[in-house]
Design a protein around this motif. Sequence first.
Motif, PDB file in Angstrom:
ATOM      1  N   THR A 130      70.021  34.980  27.796  1.00  0.00           N
ATOM      2  CA  THR A 130      70.346  33.747  28.497  1.00  0.00           C
ATOM      3  C   THR A 130      69.150  32.798  28.543  1.00  0.00           C
ATOM      4  O   THR A 130      69.311  31.609  28.808  1.00  0.00           O
ATOM      5  N   MET A 131      67.955  33.311  28.266  1.00  0.00           N
ATOM      6  CA  MET A 131      66.742  32.497  28.261  1.00  0.00           C
ATOM      7  C   MET A 131      66.401  31.973  26.875  1.00  0.00           C
ATOM      8  O   MET A 131      65.442  31.240  26.710  1.00  0.00           O
ATOM      9  N   ASN A 152      69.798  45.637  29.562  1.00  0.00           N
ATOM     10  CA  ASN A 152      69.331  44.676  30.568  1.00  0.00           C
ATOM     11  C   ASN A 152      70.033  43.330  30.389  1.00  0.00           C
ATOM     12  O   ASN A 152      70.468  42.708  31.371  1.00  0.00           O
ATOM     13  N   GLU A 153      70.158  42.873  29.135  1.00  0.00           N
ATOM     14  CA  GLU A 153      70.815  41.590  28.881  1.00  0.00           C
ATOM     15  C   GLU A 153      72.301  41.649  29.226  1.00  0.00           C
ATOM     16  O   GLU A 153      72.853  40.686  29.788  1.00  0.00           O
ATOM     17  N   ARG A 191      76.654  40.063  32.923  1.00  0.00           N
ATOM     18  CA  ARG A 191      77.703  40.448  33.863  1.00  0.00           C
ATOM     19  C   ARG A 191      77.427  39.898  35.251  1.00  0.00           C
ATOM     20  O   ARG A 191      78.342  39.438  35.950  1.00  0.00           O
ATOM     21  N   GLY A 192      76.158  39.913  35.678  1.00  0.00           N
ATOM     22  CA  GLY A 192      75.801  39.361  36.975  1.00  0.00           C
ATOM     23  C   GLY A 192      76.052  37.869  37.041  1.00  0.00           C
ATOM     24  O   GLY A 192      76.552  37.352  38.052  1.00  0.00           O
ATOM     25  N   SER A 193      75.729  37.149  35.962  1.00  0.00           N
ATOM     26  CA  SER A 193      75.966  35.708  35.929  1.00  0.00           C
ATOM     27  C   SER A 193      77.451  35.402  35.985  1.00  0.00           C
ATOM     28  O   SER A 193      77.887  34.465  36.667  1.00  0.00           O
ATOM     29  N   MET A 216      79.420  33.366  38.956  1.00  0.00           N
ATOM     30  CA  MET A 216      80.208  32.175  38.651  1.00  0.00           C
ATOM     31  C   MET A 216      81.625  32.298  39.203  1.00  0.00           C
ATOM     32  O   MET A 216      82.172  31.356  39.774  1.00  0.00           O
ATOM     33  N   LEU A 217      82.224  33.480  39.061  1.00  0.00           N
ATOM     34  CA  LEU A 217      83.572  33.685  39.571  1.00  0.00           C
ATOM     35  C   LEU A 217      83.607  33.599  41.092  1.00  0.00           C
ATOM     36  O   LEU A 217      84.546  33.059  41.679  1.00  0.00           O
ATOM     37  N   SER A 218      82.573  34.144  41.749  1.00  0.00           N
ATOM     38  CA  SER A 218      82.543  34.085  43.210  1.00  0.00           C
ATOM     39  C   SER A 218      82.414  32.657  43.702  1.00  0.00           C
ATOM     40  O   SER A 218      82.963  32.275  44.737  1.00  0.00           O
ATOM     41  N   GLN A 219      81.694  31.811  42.944  1.00  0.00           N
ATOM     42  CA  GLN A 219      81.569  30.411  43.334  1.00  0.00           C
ATOM     43  C   GLN A 219      82.883  29.664  43.169  1.00  0.00           C
ATOM     44  O   GLN A 219      83.190  28.734  43.911  1.00  0.00           O
TER      45      GLN A 219
END
Length: 306
Positions: free
Chosen positions: A236-237, A256-257, A262-264, A268-271
Amino acid sequence: MKKNTVKSEPNVLRDTSFHPVYTVSFDAGISQNQLPAKSRLFIGNLAVEKTSKRELASIFVKYGNIHEIALKQSYGFIQFDNPESCQRAMDSENRRVLGDLKLDLKMSTDRKKEAQKDKKRERFHPYDDRPDRRERDRRDDRRDDRRDRRSPSPDRSRKPPQVQIVVLETVDEVFVKHVERQIANQGIDVDVFYLDRREDVKAAAHDFQSRGVVAIVFVERQRERMGRVAMQLFSTMGVQEMDTIAVEQVIGAVQNEINVRRGSMTQMLSQLVQPRADMQMPQAMPQYAPVTASNVAEMLKMLNKQ
């Protein structure tokens, strides 16, 4: 059945201290075209820093004469003098725990093939500049590479793998399978693509990136000799390039990526489902007392009085 054995080269020291019948030579100096097929054992998942050639010799000599033991960074090879010994060793010692790791044993079959190709390339002197001979040699190489290394174009209708292995040169197929298996064993979707040398590596990498792979792992001859690979990680970077790294480092970076992505996505879905501060919530419905028999009786009395 008579075994297909290899005669020992003159002036080669063979250690008889490991076994009363079979002998060990850590490097017998036997030319590749003398080796019988299916007599070379590949040892994957090898803790080289905790394992010595003598320790491997003491384990595998009971299956037959050993002509060579070679150790790389995370794997090794044992050369027997016949395919029967190699098969017995693989059947008996596969998954054996050595240096806190379970050995991954396979039969290596590419060394004789490589020797035949090298012999064919040496039919002409390497400094022979006559155009007809140079062209014949190039045609032979192109024909072999097309037959051995070309993969079909990636199927765009399929879901792209998380990790795409790209084989750039003619390397030991066992090593390619070893890299693929180590990655797949961690639950990572992986695929192998053999790139023709006429194809553009950068264009192929861009194509895989556009399809959405997390990383590309490059396998080629020089790094294979060290038990290492190269990797492009599409994080993502941005694009991260890692050269001459172990497969374990590939797995760690990819996992890790994947977790970051998955965290991103979760954030986004929670927002999307969280209400904004300025959003007007619907008013609560008025609450009424439940209807009971006593309530009905009171209502009838009131109506009669009216």
